[in-house]
Design an enzyme around this catalytic site. Structure first.
Site, PDB file in Angstrom:
ATOM      1  CG  ASP A  99      -7.070  -4.476   3.948  1.00  0.00           C
ATOM      2  OD1 ASP A  99      -8.099  -4.470   4.658  1.00  0.00           O
ATOM      3  OD2 ASP A  99      -6.931  -3.749   2.957  1.00  0.00           O
ATOM      4  CG  ASP A 102     -12.331  -6.780   5.622  1.00  0.00           C
ATOM      5  OD1 ASP A 102     -11.985  -6.164   6.651  1.00  0.00           O
ATOM      6  OD2 ASP A 102     -12.849  -6.226   4.643  1.00  0.00           O
ATOM      7  CE1 TYR A 131      -2.977  -3.036   0.221  1.00  0.00           C
ATOM      8  CE2 TYR A 131      -3.888  -2.164   2.246  1.00  0.00           C
ATOM      9  CZ  TYR A 131      -3.902  -3.106   1.239  1.00  0.00           C
ATOM     10  OH  TYR A 131      -4.834  -4.099   1.253  1.00  0.00           O
ATOM     11  CG  ASP A 156      -1.528 -20.208   0.611  1.00  0.00           C
ATOM     12  OD1 ASP A 156      -0.800 -20.046   1.610  1.00  0.00           O
ATOM     13  OD2 ASP A 156      -1.153 -20.828  -0.403  1.00  0.00           O
ATOM     14  CE  LYS A 167       1.680 -17.493  -0.908  1.00  0.00           C
ATOM     15  NZ  LYS A 167       1.171 -18.898  -1.085  1.00  0.00           N
TER      16      LYS A 167
END
Ligand code: NAD
Length: 356
Positions: free
Chosen positions: A245, A249, A140, A221, A189
């Site tokens: 993020d 959620d 970001y 994942d 990851k």
């Protein structure tokens, strides 16, 4: 306590008003005083001043003891270039306040078990997870660019972290884990990303300072899958900005609704930021149906993590619990046999509960 108040856009002002009712009730019951200073951010700031983060807002926030934010954004401003969109204001104020650690508690209120999409047997043991998301680095904030190529337009967002950025948030996460069930899962990851491999190196090198905390690593994942398979296995989850993020959620749905989840952002300065994790929800704005409990619980976090007011913070949590026990529900967490209430009413009932 001086609180910078950013009501924001969409449902932001509606839910923040309810949080203020609850803070008023806390003031009355515990004889403390909050002084509010309103500031503009996001869409409302663009409409009034032409920019998403006016200098005055930075000034008000940095001179306050804490910042309470509703939410920003909406389709009205989606056509603007990236640096003038409401979200740029949000990223800017986080940067200005140097808040790099976002604490997102995700717990299952037992009364809302049936509002969770997970099966009864998966929820049997309940869950209480603290997601700690890095907030000022990663994709970001990394270099963003577009270039014309023979294959069409190419765009990239660079995911970059320094060892310093990783270490400072990891130390916060280890300390938080110490005060909880002493387990931390670091999500990355590392099988494919160099930045993730640096996260492993840095966290591995400071782990010895927190030998009482059990540390494990998990690929993002797999973490996404484990959250719905067995959320009870997690205590603290530490992860970088983008994974945090998305995973927070996802985790929010396990708790029944985005409208239930508060957050606190801490960092290098004394000013901390508190906000619900949901956005401005333009689809339900102005209809008196938004759930204000995330904003109210964010006030609870402000009392605890912003002002060290533990008993006042517990009073907020207890009031929310009691109101759910009494069967009051907003539309997003409505269940058969319960009493449906709107945003305003829910705020008033929680505030009254604090004064009982
Ligand atoms: P959103 O969180 O606003 O909404 C997602 C879904 O959850 C919607 O269906 C919405 O109705 C529902 N929802 C959200 N809050 C709710 C509440 N309190 N009660 C009941 N239901 C609720 O996410 P989005 O739709 O992806 O984004 C809308 C706007 O908000 C965008 O402009 C986005 O950039 C912005 N946004 C802002 C923040 C922030 O200010 N911190 C965070 C996320 C998104």
């Amino acid at each position: 306590m001086k609180v910078a108040l950013i009501k924001g856009d969409g449902v932001g002002p509606e839910v923040t008003e309810q949080a203020l009712k609850v803070l008023d009730a806390i003031s009355k019951r515990f004889k403390c005083r909050f002084e509010y200073r309103e500031a503009l951010l996001g869409g409302s700031a663009i409409d009034e001043t032409g920019v998403p983060l006016p200098d005055e807002t930075v000034d008000i926030c940095t001179r306050s003891d804490a910042v309470l934010l509703g939410a920003v954004g909406g389709p009205k401003w989606d056509i603007l270039p990236g640096n003038l969109r409401p979200e740029a204001g949000l990223l800017g104020i986080r940067k200005a306040l140097k808040v790099f650690a976002n604490l997102r508690p995700v717990m299952l209120f037992p009364q809302l078990k049936s509002a969770s999409p997970l099966k009864e047997e998966v929820l049997a043991g309940g869950f209480d997870i603290m997601i700690i998301r890095e907030l000022t680095g990663g994709a970001y904030f990394g270099e963003k660019k577009r270039v014309e190529t023979a294959d069409g337009i190419k765009a990239w967002d660079v995911t970059a972290y320094t060892s310093h950025e990783i270490e400072r948030i990891a130390r916060i996460a280890f300390c938080v884990a110490r005060k909880r069930r002493k387990r931390i899962t670091i999500v990355d990851k590392a099988n494919v990303l160099e930045s993730s491999r640096l996260w492993r190196e840095v966290t591995g090198s400071i782990m010895k300072d927190y030998a009482d905390v059990e540390t494990t690593y998990m690929y993002a994942d797999n973490a996404a899958m484990q959250l719905v398979r067995n959320p009870g296995q997690f205590d603290v989850i530490l992860t970088e900005n983008l994974f945090g993020d998305i995973l927070s959620d996802e985790a929010s749905m396990l708790a029944g609704s985005l409208g239930m989840l508060p957050s606190a952002s801490l960092g290098a300065s004394k000013v901390r930021m508190f906000e619900p994790i949901h956005g401005s929800a333009p689809d339900i704005a102005g209809k008196d149906i938004a759930n204000p409990l995330a904003a109210i619980l964010s006030c609870g976090m402000m009392l605890k993590y912003g002002f060290g007011m533990e008993k006042e913070s517990n009073a907020v949590l207890e009031a929310v619990n009691n109101v759910l026990d009494r069967g009051y529900r907003t539309a997003d967490i409505m269940q058969p046999g319960m009493t449906l209430v709107g945003t305003e009413k829910m705020g008033s009932i929680v505030a009254e509960e604090i004064l009982v």
